[in-house]
Design a protein around this motif. Structure first.
Motif, mmCIF file in Angstrom:
data_model
loop_
_atom_site.group_PDB
_atom_site.id
_atom_site.type_symbol
_atom_site.label_atom_id
_atom_site.label_comp_id
_atom_site.label_asym_id
_atom_site.label_seq_id
_atom_site.Cartn_x
_atom_site.Cartn_y
_atom_site.Cartn_z
ATOM 1 N N ILE A 273 0.937 -0.993 0.059
ATOM 2 C CA ILE A 273 0.190 0.065 0.213
ATOM 3 C C ILE A 273 0.650 1.221 0.067
ATOM 4 N N LYS A 274 0.887 1.965 -1.108
ATOM 5 C CA LYS A 274 1.371 3.450 -0.992
ATOM 6 C C LYS A 274 0.562 4.391 -0.432
ATOM 7 N N LEU A 275 1.191 4.881 0.577
ATOM 8 C CA LEU A 275 0.585 6.036 1.506
ATOM 9 C C LEU A 275 0.971 7.542 1.179
ATOM 10 N N GLY A 276 0.129 8.225 1.117
ATOM 11 C CA GLY A 276 0.397 9.956 1.104
ATOM 12 C C GLY A 276 -0.023 10.329 2.306
ATOM 13 N N PHE A 277 0.571 11.609 2.616
ATOM 14 C CA PHE A 277 0.233 12.326 3.742
ATOM 15 C C PHE A 277 -0.344 13.578 3.217
ATOM 16 N N THR A 278 -1.406 14.197 3.654
ATOM 17 C CA THR A 278 -2.065 15.598 3.440
ATOM 18 C C THR A 278 -2.195 16.047 4.777
ATOM 19 N N GLY A 279 -2.346 17.409 4.617
ATOM 20 C CA GLY A 279 -2.612 18.450 5.780
ATOM 21 C C GLY A 279 -1.479 18.431 6.694
ATOM 22 N N SER A 280 -1.671 19.175 7.842
ATOM 23 C CA SER A 280 -0.595 19.434 8.709
ATOM 24 C C SER A 280 -1.090 19.464 10.158
ATOM 25 N N ASN A 281 -0.276 19.315 11.109
ATOM 26 C CA ASN A 281 -0.512 19.162 12.579
ATOM 27 C C ASN A 281 -1.936 18.276 12.859
ATOM 28 N N GLU A 282 -2.820 18.805 13.803
ATOM 29 C CA GLU A 282 -4.082 17.670 13.936
ATOM 30 C C GLU A 282 -4.638 17.213 12.688
ATOM 31 N N GLN A 283 -4.617 18.244 11.711
ATOM 32 C CA GLN A 283 -5.287 17.740 10.588
ATOM 33 C C GLN A 283 -4.821 16.762 9.472
ATOM 34 N N GLU A 284 -3.548 16.394 9.708
ATOM 35 C CA GLU A 284 -2.822 15.635 8.875
ATOM 36 C C GLU A 284 -3.527 14.195 8.875
ATOM 37 N N GLU A 285 -3.400 13.711 7.663
ATOM 38 C CA GLU A 285 -4.184 12.492 7.212
ATOM 39 C C GLU A 285 -3.111 11.581 6.559
ATOM 40 N N GLY A 286 -2.901 10.161 6.807
ATOM 41 C CA GLY A 286 -2.702 9.292 5.878
ATOM 42 C C GLY A 286 -3.617 8.578 4.988
ATOM 43 N N VAL A 287 -3.246 8.733 3.597
ATOM 44 C CA VAL A 287 -4.568 8.375 2.533
ATOM 45 C C VAL A 287 -3.615 7.483 1.466
ATOM 46 N N ILE A 288 -4.466 6.386 1.244
ATOM 47 C CA ILE A 288 -4.036 5.186 0.384
ATOM 48 C C ILE A 288 -4.020 6.016 -0.911
ATOM 49 N N ALA A 289 -2.463 6.061 -1.529
ATOM 50 C CA ALA A 289 -2.387 6.394 -2.878
ATOM 51 C C ALA A 289 -2.677 5.357 -3.988
ATOM 52 N N SER A 290 -2.015 4.222 -3.835
ATOM 53 C CA SER A 290 -2.542 3.086 -4.605
ATOM 54 C C SER A 290 -2.187 1.801 -3.866
ATOM 55 N N ILE A 291 -2.635 0.536 -4.378
ATOM 56 C CA ILE A 291 -2.425 -0.610 -3.891
ATOM 57 C C ILE A 291 -2.060 -1.677 -4.802
ATOM 58 N N ASN A 292 -0.853 -2.247 -4.529
ATOM 59 C CA ASN A 292 -0.317 -3.100 -5.584
ATOM 60 C C ASN A 292 -0.703 -4.594 -5.025
ATOM 61 N N ASN A 293 -1.604 -5.046 -5.875
ATOM 62 C CA ASN A 293 -2.419 -6.246 -5.277
ATOM 63 C C ASN A 293 -1.715 -7.446 -5.195
ATOM 64 N N ASP A 294 -0.729 -7.778 -6.061
ATOM 65 C CA ASP A 294 0.084 -9.067 -6.042
ATOM 66 C C ASP A 294 0.873 -8.638 -4.605
ATOM 67 N N ILE A 295 1.512 -7.736 -4.522
ATOM 68 C CA ILE A 295 2.438 -7.727 -3.155
ATOM 69 C C ILE A 295 1.312 -7.875 -2.072
ATOM 70 N N PHE A 296 0.250 -7.323 -2.019
ATOM 71 C CA PHE A 296 -0.813 -7.391 -1.165
ATOM 72 C C PHE A 296 -1.258 -8.815 -0.609
ATOM 73 N N GLU A 297 -1.495 -9.535 -1.908
ATOM 74 C CA GLU A 297 -2.074 -10.669 -1.476
ATOM 75 C C GLU A 297 -0.969 -11.523 -1.258
ATOM 76 N N GLY A 298 0.351 -11.388 -1.511
ATOM 77 C CA GLY A 298 1.290 -12.324 -1.136
ATOM 78 C C GLY A 298 1.713 -12.078 0.195
#
Ligand code: NAP
Ligand code: F7E
Length: 384
Positions: A273-298
């Protein structure tokens, strides 16, 4: 005669690895254990089993508490240890702000109780003492990287208690000629790290999110930087510190520092799972940017059908902030490398991979247990 070691805090992360390490070296190990209303010997069950089933009596428990001098004196008198590893502590920095007096008693005066017992019992010539000191002593770091000469600036009741333990250990060495040493250990982690320390909280949460058992991970300060090593490497350093001709204090660290945010990103990446971070301080969030299905399933053994790009999986909750923070720790362990020949074997990537894989297995097993399966072996035994 095998050497005899006494480990306080034997049910903890380091106590478990150290007990196993010393038993492999041929020691007889005695561990101090607090009475608890539920079993809390998960990390050392395999050693206890040895005692009963194989008839190997190299591991023993004694009940006691770091706040109870009489038991500590009686225990040390009974065992007559060659080496004492004082690892017992209320070790959670954030919790120490809630229970500062108890922390001072167990972590600070507790160290004194051990030293004083050795002195009172006339064991100063025989017994060597290792005191579990910490990089938290550097707190508001006065120098980067931190070494044995860097001034201390503790930033929590935990660190202040450990500062007392550090100095009383050095004092007993100078005043009574006791072989007493401080290992100033930077953060070290493993699959059996306590669940509320940040690395384990992250690997557990990522495992649970990947299996659809949890939706989000809530964290505090994502900007903090830590020098994270593996507990297995660090217990070896504890042992080496007590095998020297002269007592001394050593910094034990990897020399690499990483942001909490980056650790989160790496753990998600480990399961595809590739994660991106947006916002700052208490509003910061980690958001899924993309999922590599093969790695995930493995890695997870299932499809990521419950996860999608754009989904928020990390949020900041200020309740995890501390009244005062330690922003940056990075250790310089040149002295340990030169004098002890200590070099860490694990990289942060190794540690993170081992932890998240272990937590995925563990979560699957816990789910299986809930559905009527059987627990077969302890977590640490599986990782050997
Ligand atoms: P841990 O997993 O929290 O284990 C602490 C151990 O101390 C547990 O066995 C605990 O027993 C025991 N304990 C706590 N209070 C006690 C008391 N009043 N009397 C007797 N036993 C007590 O800690 P760890 O990560 O293994 O760390 C070991 C030591 O190294 C600690 O002193 C810690 O402060 C220090 N340290 C740790 C790190 C690190 O990154 N891990 C770095 C530097 C220094 P229960 O199982 O009953 O709770
Ligand atoms: O926090 C930040 C937090 O609790 C690391 C103990 O073994 O190592 C450990 O102490 C960082 C801090 O470890 C969360 O604010 C963000 O900056 O994993 P930790 P610690 O405080 O460094 C030293 C060397 C010891 O001696 C101690 O015994 O991570 N952080 N969000 C968080 N920390 C926690 N626990 N939980 C969070 O949600």
């Amino acid at each position: 005669m095998p050497k005899v070691a006494f480990i306080t805090g034997v049910t903890g992360q380091d106590g478990a690895y150290l007990a196993e390490f010393l038993i492999e070296k041929g020691y007889t190990v005695w561990g101090l254990k607090r009475r608890t209303s539920l079993f809390n010997t998960d990390r050392i069950d395999h050693l206890i089993k040895d005692e009963h089933e194989v008839g190997d009596r190299r591991f023993h428990f004694l009940y006691g508490d770091m706040t109870d001098s009489t038991t500590i004196i009686r225990t040390i008198q009974q065992i007559q240890p060659d080496e004492i590893y004082n690892l017992a502590a209320m070790s959670h920095v954030k919790v120490s702000f809630d229970i500062p007096e108890y922390t001072a008693n167990a972590d600070g005066i507790g160290a004194l109780r051990i030293l004083e017992a050795v002195r009172l019992l006339g064991l100063t010539e025989k017994t060597k003492i290792y005191q579990a000191s910490t990089s938290e002593l550097y707190g508001k770091a006065q120098e980067v990287p931190q070494n044995e000469k860097t001034p201390f600036y503790p930033r929590s009741p935990y660190a202040v208690a450990k500062l007392y333990a550090y100095w009383i250990t050095m004092h007993y060495r100078e005043a009574y000629n006791i072989f007493a040493c401080n290992g100033i250990l930077f953060n070290h982690e493993s699959p059996v790290r306590g669940e509320t320390f940040v690395t384990r909280k992250i690997t557990r949460a990522v495992a649970r999110i990947s299996l659809g058992l949890q939706k989000k991970l809530y964290l505090g300060n994502l900007n903090a930087k830590r020098d994270w090593g593996h507990a297995k490497d660090y217990v070896e350093a504890m042992y080496l510190i007590l095998q020297q001709d002269e007592p001394d204090d050593y910094v034990i660290a990897t020399g690499v520092t990483t942001e909490v945010r980056e650790f989160v990103r790496k753990v998600f990446a480990e399961i595809g799972i590739k994660l991106g971070f947006t916002g700052s301080n208490e509003q910061e969030e980690g958001v899924i940017a993309s999922i590599n299905n093969d790695i995930f399933e493995g890695k997870v053994g299932a499809k990521p059908d419950h996860l999608r790009a754009g989904q928020v999986v990390v949020e900041v909750d200020p309740k995890y902030y501390r009244p005062t923070e330690v922003d940056l720790l990075i250790g310089d362990s040149t002295k340990a490398k030169t004098k002890l020949g200590w070099i860490p074997k694990y990289t942060l990537d190794d540690i993170m991979k081992e932890m998240v894989e272990s937590d995925i297995d563990l979560m699957k097993r816990e789910e299986c247990l809930k559905n009527g399966g059987f627990k077969i072996v302890s977590r640490l035994e599986e990782k050997r």
